[in-house]
Scaffold this active site. Structure first.
Site, PDB file in Angstrom:
ATOM      1  N   CYS A  40       8.983 -28.027 -25.010  1.00  0.00           N
ATOM      2  CA  CYS A  40      10.044 -27.889 -24.015  1.00  0.00           C
ATOM      3  C   CYS A  40      10.609 -26.474 -24.030  1.00  0.00           C
ATOM      4  CB  CYS A  40      11.157 -28.893 -24.310  1.00  0.00           C
ATOM      5  SG  CYS A  40      12.594 -28.710 -23.244  1.00  0.00           S
ATOM      6  N   CYS A  57       0.862  -1.178   0.000  1.00  0.00           N
ATOM      7  CA  CYS A  57       0.000   0.000   0.000  1.00  0.00           C
ATOM      8  C   CYS A  57       0.904   1.236   0.000  1.00  0.00           C
ATOM      9  CB  CYS A  57      -0.900  -0.025   1.224  1.00  0.00           C
ATOM     10  SG  CYS A  57      -2.092   1.317   1.297  1.00  0.00           S
TER      11      CYS A  57
END
Length: 323
Positions: free
Chosen positions: A159, A137
Site C-alpha cells: 500500500c 517540438c
C-alpha cells in the site's frame, strides 16, 4: 498530464496563470541574448533544422527558458524524434508553457511560448508518444540546461500509504508522491488499479538530493521496510498492485539495484522476489491518497498498520531520519 484537448482549450480560451511574470523591453532582451537567440525567442524565428546537438543529448536534468530561466521540461520527458529539433512529451508544470494559435505559412499550428516571459519556444503537435500523445517540438536555442541536482526513483512495496509515510521522514528526500506505474492503462484511477486488471503497481515517486541520501541507501531502506519475499502480497493486501518492485531509469541504476538486492538477501531466509523494471511513466494518484498518513494519523489503518511500520523503520534507520 496535459492532452491535446487541453492544449486546444488553452489556445482558444486562455492560458493558466504563470507563477511569475518577467517583462522587458526589446532593447533589454537584446542586451541579454545573442542575436540568434533574440531572433528566435523574441521575433518568433525558427532554428535551422539539424543544427543542434541537443537532439541527441539525453543526460538527466531540466531545460529552462533561455530568456527568463523558468524551468520548462524535464530530461525524462525528452524522446528521440530524429535529429531535426529536440522534442518533449510534456512540460514540468501545467502553467509553464502558454499556447497560441499560429496561422503563419498557410497552416494552422499551436505555438508554444514561455508563460513567464512570452519567449517563442516552438510548436506542439499531437503525434507524440504515450502517455500524453504530444510532441513539444522546441528550438534548442530557446532552451538552456538547468543545474538540477535532484533525482527521482519509483518504488512499490504494498500500500502506497505506508511507503509514502516512511520515505517522507528520510533526510535528503525532497518530495514523495503516491501513484501508479508499470501497467497498460493510461492515467488509471485507484478503483481501476485495485481491480488488478491494469497491470499497475501502487508506487511512490521519490524526489531526492543525492548529496544527502544515495540511491543505494534508498533501496536498502525500501527492501527493509516491506516484505520483498512475497509475490503480490503485503500483509493483508493481496493482488499484483501490491507487488514489490523497483523502477530504474538507467542501466547503472539497474546494476546498483541488483547489487543491493544481493546484499539484502543475506538478511532474509526466503528468496527476494522484488521485480526490476525500466521506468516508463508515473501516474499520480488522486489527491485523497497524497500525504495520507500525515492527514489521517488517528485513523484505524494508520494506527494498526502504518504506525508499527514507522516504529520499525525509526529503530532500524535512526541516523537517516529528518531532524
Amino acid at each position: 498530464m496535459l492532452k491535446w484537448p487541453d492544449i486546444i482549450k488553452f489556445a482558444s480560451s486562455g492560458n493558466p496563470a504563470p507563477d511569475r511574470r518577467v517583462e522587458k523591453t526589446p532593447e533589454e532582451w537584446k542586451a541579454l541574448l545573442t542575436p540568434e537567440q533574440f531572433k528566435i525567442t523574441r521575433l518568433k524565428g525558427t532554428e535551422r533544422a539539424f543544427s543542434s546537438e541537443l537532439c541527441s543529448y539525453f543526460e538527466p536534468g531540466r531545460y529552462a527558458c533561455i530568456c527568463c530561466g523558468t524551468e520548462l521540461f524535464d530530461a525524462e520527458t525528452k524522446f528521440e524524434s530524429g535529429p531535426v529539433w529536440p522534442s518533449f512529451t510534456h512540460p514540468v508544470k501545467g502553467n509553464t508553457v502558454a499556447y497560441h494559435k499560429d496561422g503563419s505559412f498557410g497552416t494552422q499550428r499551436i505555438e508554444a511560448l514561455c508563460n513567464t516571459c512570452d519567449a517563442h519556444l516552438g510548436h506542439v503537435f499531437q503525434d507524440g508518444p504515450r502517455p500524453s500523445g504530444l510532441r513539444y517540438c522546441m528550438n534548442a536555442l530557446s532552451l538552456k540546461k538547468a543545474d538540477v541536482r535532484e533525482k527521482k526513483i519509483d518504488l512499490g512495496g504494498g500500500c502506497f500509504w505506508c511507503t509514502e509515510a516512511i520515505f517522507q521522514r528520510i533526510t535528503g528526500v525532497v518530495k514523495v508522491e503516491s501513484g501508479y506505474s508499470g501497467g497498460r492503462v493510461i492515467d488509471p484511477t485507484y478503483r481501476e488499479v485495485c481491480s488488478g486488471t491494469t497491470g499497475h503497481a501502487e508506487v511512490v515517486e521519490i524526489t531526492y538530493n543525492p548529496d544527502e541520501i544515495s540511491f543505494d541507501d534508498l533501496l536498502r531502506i525500501h527492501l527493509s521496510t516491506h516484505n520483498p519475499t512475497t509475490v503480490d502480497k503485503q500483509g493483508a493486501d493481496r493482488g499484483s498492485q501490491y507487488r514489490s518492485i523497483i523502477f530504474h531509469r538507467t542501466e547503472e541504476e539497474e546494476q546498483a539495484a541488483m547489487r543491493i538486492i544481493d546484499e539484502m538477501q543475506k538478511t532474509y531466509p526466503d528468496m527476494i522476489v522484488t521485480q526490476l523494471e525500466m521506468f516508463e511513466h508515473f501516474y499520480k494518484a488522486e489527491d485523497s491518497h497524497q500525504n495520507y498518513y500525515n492527514r489521517n494519523q488517528e485513523g484505524g489503518y494508520c494506527q494498526a498498520v502504518i504506525d508499527p511500520k514507522l516504529l520499525k523503520f525509526r529503530n532500524a534507520h535512526y541516523e537517516k531520519l529528518k531532524q
